[in-house]
Design a protein around this motif. Sequence first.
Motif, PDB file in Angstrom:
ATOM      1  N   LEU A 129       0.855  -1.181   0.000  1.00 31.82           N
ATOM      2  CA  LEU A 129       0.000   0.000   0.000  1.00 31.82           C
ATOM      3  C   LEU A 129       0.896   1.238   0.000  1.00 31.82           C
ATOM      4  O   LEU A 129       1.930   1.256   0.674  1.00 31.82           O
ATOM      5  N   ASP A 130       0.490   2.279  -0.750  1.00 28.53           N
ATOM      6  CA  ASP A 130       1.266   3.512  -0.749  1.00 28.53           C
ATOM      7  C   ASP A 130       0.753   4.478   0.316  1.00 28.53           C
ATOM      8  O   ASP A 130      -0.113   4.124   1.131  1.00 28.53           O
ATOM      9  N   ALA A 131       1.249   5.696   0.298  1.00 26.20           N
ATOM     10  CA  ALA A 131       0.920   6.678   1.328  1.00 26.20           C
ATOM     11  C   ALA A 131      -0.530   7.147   1.275  1.00 26.20           C
ATOM     12  O   ALA A 131      -0.991   7.823   2.201  1.00 26.20           O
ATOM     13  N   HIS A 132      -1.252   6.802   0.221  1.00 27.26           N
ATOM     14  CA  HIS A 132      -2.639   7.220   0.060  1.00 27.26           C
ATOM     15  C   HIS A 132      -3.620   6.063   0.193  1.00 27.26           C
ATOM     16  O   HIS A 132      -4.807   6.218  -0.087  1.00 27.26           O
ATOM     17  N   GLY A 133      -3.140   4.905   0.615  1.00 29.49           N
ATOM     18  CA  GLY A 133      -4.006   3.744   0.755  1.00 29.49           C
ATOM     19  C   GLY A 133      -4.271   3.018  -0.546  1.00 29.49           C
ATOM     20  O   GLY A 133      -5.135   2.145  -0.603  1.00 29.49           O
ATOM     21  N   GLN A 134      -3.515   3.352  -1.582  1.00 32.32           N
ATOM     22  CA  GLN A 134      -3.665   2.679  -2.864  1.00 32.32           C
ATOM     23  C   GLN A 134      -2.906   1.352  -2.850  1.00 32.32           C
ATOM     24  O   GLN A 134      -1.718   1.305  -2.570  1.00 32.32           O
ATOM     25  N   HIS A 135      -3.614   0.292  -3.148  1.00 29.82           N
ATOM     26  CA  HIS A 135      -2.983  -1.012  -3.274  1.00 29.82           C
ATOM     27  C   HIS A 135      -2.149  -1.026  -4.548  1.00 29.82           C
ATOM     28  O   HIS A 135      -2.648  -0.735  -5.639  1.00 29.82           O
ATOM     29  N   LEU A 136      -0.863  -1.339  -4.422  1.00 31.76           N
ATOM     30  CA  LEU A 136       0.046  -1.330  -5.564  1.00 31.76           C
ATOM     31  C   LEU A 136       0.199  -2.706  -6.200  1.00 31.76           C
ATOM     32  O   LEU A 136       0.919  -2.859  -7.188  1.00 31.76           O
ATOM     33  N   GLY A 137      -0.479  -3.690  -5.644  1.00 34.43           N
ATOM     34  CA  GLY A 137      -0.360  -5.059  -6.132  1.00 34.43           C
ATOM     35  C   GLY A 137       0.344  -5.920  -5.107  1.00 34.43           C
ATOM     36  O   GLY A 137       0.650  -5.488  -3.994  1.00 34.43           O
ATOM     37  N   GLY A 138       0.602  -7.163  -5.480  1.00 34.03           N
ATOM     38  CA  GLY A 138       1.224  -8.062  -4.520  1.00 34.03           C
ATOM     39  C   GLY A 138       1.775  -9.314  -5.159  1.00 34.03           C
ATOM     40  O   GLY A 138       1.914  -9.412  -6.389  1.00 34.03           O
ATOM     41  N   TYR A 139       2.087 -10.276  -4.311  1.00 38.53           N
ATOM     42  CA  TYR A 139       2.653 -11.551  -4.744  1.00 38.53           C
ATOM     43  C   TYR A 139       1.964 -12.670  -3.972  1.00 38.53           C
ATOM     44  O   TYR A 139       1.594 -12.506  -2.803  1.00 38.53           O
ATOM     45  N   ILE A 140       1.810 -13.807  -4.633  1.00 35.12           N
ATOM     46  CA  ILE A 140       1.288 -15.011  -3.981  1.00 35.12           C
ATOM     47  C   ILE A 140       2.255 -16.153  -4.264  1.00 35.12           C
ATOM     48  O   ILE A 140       2.521 -16.479  -5.429  1.00 35.12           O
ATOM     49  N   LEU A 141       2.779 -16.750  -3.203  1.00 34.71           N
ATOM     50  CA  LEU A 141       3.731 -17.852  -3.297  1.00 34.71           C
ATOM     51  C   LEU A 141       3.205 -19.029  -2.479  1.00 34.71           C
ATOM     52  O   LEU A 141       2.398 -18.839  -1.554  1.00 34.71           O
ATOM     53  N   PRO A 142       3.645 -20.237  -2.769  1.00 38.33           N
ATOM     54  CA  PRO A 142       3.260 -21.358  -1.903  1.00 38.33           C
ATOM     55  C   PRO A 142       3.839 -21.165  -0.511  1.00 38.33           C
ATOM     56  O   PRO A 142       4.994 -20.755  -0.362  1.00 38.33           O
ATOM     57  N   GLY A 143       3.043 -21.440   0.490  1.00 32.78           N
ATOM     58  CA  GLY A 143       3.516 -21.330   1.861  1.00 32.78           C
ATOM     59  C   GLY A 143       4.380 -22.518   2.251  1.00 32.78           C
ATOM     60  O   GLY A 143       4.578 -23.469   1.481  1.00 32.78           O
ATOM     61  N   HIS A 144       4.883 -22.470   3.486  1.00 28.15           N
ATOM     62  CA  HIS A 144       5.775 -23.520   3.963  1.00 28.15           C
ATOM     63  C   HIS A 144       5.109 -24.885   3.910  1.00 28.15           C
ATOM     64  O   HIS A 144       5.699 -25.870   3.440  1.00 28.15           O
ATOM     65  N   ARG A 145       3.864 -24.969   4.355  1.00 28.47           N
ATOM     66  CA  ARG A 145       3.178 -26.268   4.379  1.00 28.47           C
ATOM     67  C   ARG A 145       2.971 -26.813   2.973  1.00 28.47           C
ATOM     68  O   ARG A 145       3.178 -28.007   2.721  1.00 28.47           O
ATOM     69  N   LEU A 146       2.564 -25.951   2.042  1.00 27.02           N
ATOM     70  CA  LEU A 146       2.339 -26.405   0.668  1.00 27.02           C
ATOM     71  C   LEU A 146       3.637 -26.894   0.025  1.00 27.02           C
ATOM     72  O   LEU A 146       3.640 -27.895  -0.702  1.00 27.02           O
ATOM     73  N   MET A 147       4.731 -26.195   0.260  1.00 22.78           N
ATOM     74  CA  MET A 147       6.005 -26.632  -0.302  1.00 22.78           C
ATOM     75  C   MET A 147       6.435 -27.965   0.306  1.00 22.78           C
ATOM     76  O   MET A 147       6.897 -28.864  -0.404  1.00 22.78           O
ATOM     77  N   ARG A 148       6.265 -28.082   1.609  1.00 21.68           N
ATOM     78  CA  ARG A 148       6.653 -29.327   2.275  1.00 21.68           C
ATOM     79  C   ARG A 148       5.796 -30.492   1.785  1.00 21.68           C
ATOM     80  O   ARG A 148       6.305 -31.579   1.465  1.00 21.68           O
ATOM     81  N   GLU A 149       4.477 -30.271   1.701  1.00 25.20           N
ATOM     82  CA  GLU A 149       3.581 -31.337   1.260  1.00 25.20           C
ATOM     83  C   GLU A 149       3.817 -31.706  -0.200  1.00 25.20           C
ATOM     84  O   GLU A 149       3.639 -32.867  -0.588  1.00 25.20           O
ATOM     85  N   SER A 150       4.219 -30.745  -1.014  1.00 22.67           N
ATOM     86  CA  SER A 150       4.530 -31.051  -2.404  1.00 22.67           C
ATOM     87  C   SER A 150       5.699 -32.023  -2.486  1.00 22.67           C
ATOM     88  O   SER A 150       5.672 -32.985  -3.276  1.00 22.67           O
ATOM     89  N   LEU A 151       6.712 -31.796  -1.660  1.00 19.64           N
ATOM     90  CA  LEU A 151       7.849 -32.716  -1.638  1.00 19.64           C
ATOM     91  C   LEU A 151       7.441 -34.082  -1.099  1.00 19.64           C
ATOM     92  O   LEU A 151       7.877 -35.125  -1.600  1.00 19.64           O
ATOM     93  N   GLU A 152       6.585 -34.081  -0.085  1.00 20.57           N
ATOM     94  CA  GLU A 152       6.127 -35.344   0.485  1.00 20.57           C
ATOM     95  C   GLU A 152       5.323 -36.158  -0.529  1.00 20.57           C
ATOM     96  O   GLU A 152       5.472 -37.378  -0.634  1.00 20.57           O
ATOM     97  N   ASP A 153       4.470 -35.461  -1.289  1.00 19.80           N
ATOM     98  CA  ASP A 153       3.573 -36.143  -2.227  1.00 19.80           C
ATOM     99  C   ASP A 153       4.286 -36.632  -3.483  1.00 19.80           C
ATOM    100  O   ASP A 153       3.895 -37.639  -4.076  1.00 19.80           O
ATOM    101  N   LYS A 154       5.306 -35.900  -3.904  1.00 24.47           N
ATOM    102  CA  LYS A 154       5.909 -36.175  -5.207  1.00 24.47           C
ATOM    103  C   LYS A 154       7.248 -36.899  -5.129  1.00 24.47           C
ATOM    104  O   LYS A 154       7.871 -37.149  -6.164  1.00 24.47           O
TER     105      LYS A 154
END
Length: 243
Positions: A129-154
Motif C-alpha cells: 500500500l502507498d501513502a494514500h491507501g492505494q494497493h500497488l499489487g502483490g505476490y502469492i507464493l506457496p507457503g511452507h506447508r504447501l512446499m513441504r507437502e509437495s515434496l512429500e507427495d511427489k
Amino acid sequence: MSHLLIDAGNTRLKWRVVEASGAPAEGVGCPGDADLFSGIAPGAVDRISISTVTSEVARQALHQELASRFGVTPAFYWAQAEQCGVRCAYQHPETMGADRWHAMIGAWTECRQPLLVVDAGSALTLDLLDAHGQHLGGYILPGHRLMRESLEDKTARVFFGKSLSLDTSPGLSTGECVRHGLSWLWSSVIDRIEAMRTTYGFETVFVTGGDGEDLIRLGLEGQWRPSLVLDGLGIVVHREATE
C-alpha cells in the motif's frame, strides 16, 4: 449480546467475540473441529461476520454449522474496489482473497503510511500500500506447508519433520536438506522484501498468518499481528454499522 467475527482460512479458523463491554475473546482451530466454538454460549451471539478464502462447499458447510449452532444467519464480507480508505489494484476486486483485503484494511487503519502486509498461511502473500491507501499489487507464493507437502507427495523415501528450521546451512541428511532448503528459500524472500523497501518507500511491515512468527525469527523485520484479518473485518463491519 455479542458479535462473532470469523477468519476462515484453508487450514485454520480464527474467531473473535466482541461484546459491548469487556475485552474480546478469541479462539483458533481447524475448520470442522467439534469443539471449535465450544467457548461461546449458543445464545450469546446475535451477529456473525465472516472473511473467508475457503471453497464454496466449505463456505456452505460453515454457514450451516453457524446458523444451526447460534440461530444467526452469518454475513460474508469480500474485497471491494474501495473501502475504509484502501483502494484495490485489481480490475476485478471480487477475485481478491477476502483475507488479504481485510488484512490490508487492518494495517492501513493502524498506521496510514506506505506499508507491506505479509500473510504466511497456506499461501505466502505480500501486498503493498502507498501513502494514500492505494494497493500497488502483490505476490502469492506457496507457503511452507504447501512446499513441504509437495515434496512429500511427489517424492519417495524422503522423510522430514514439519516444523520450519531456522538453519539455512547446507543439510547433512535428506531431512535437513529439505528443512534447511525451505528456510533458505524463505530467507531469499526476506532479502527481496528488504530490497523492496527502497523501491516502494515503505518502512512498516505487518506480519500475520500461522507461519508469520517463523518468518520474523528467520530475520524479517516486521510487526507481528496474528489477528490482522479479524482486525480489518471488525473495522469494515463497524464502518458499515455507523454509516
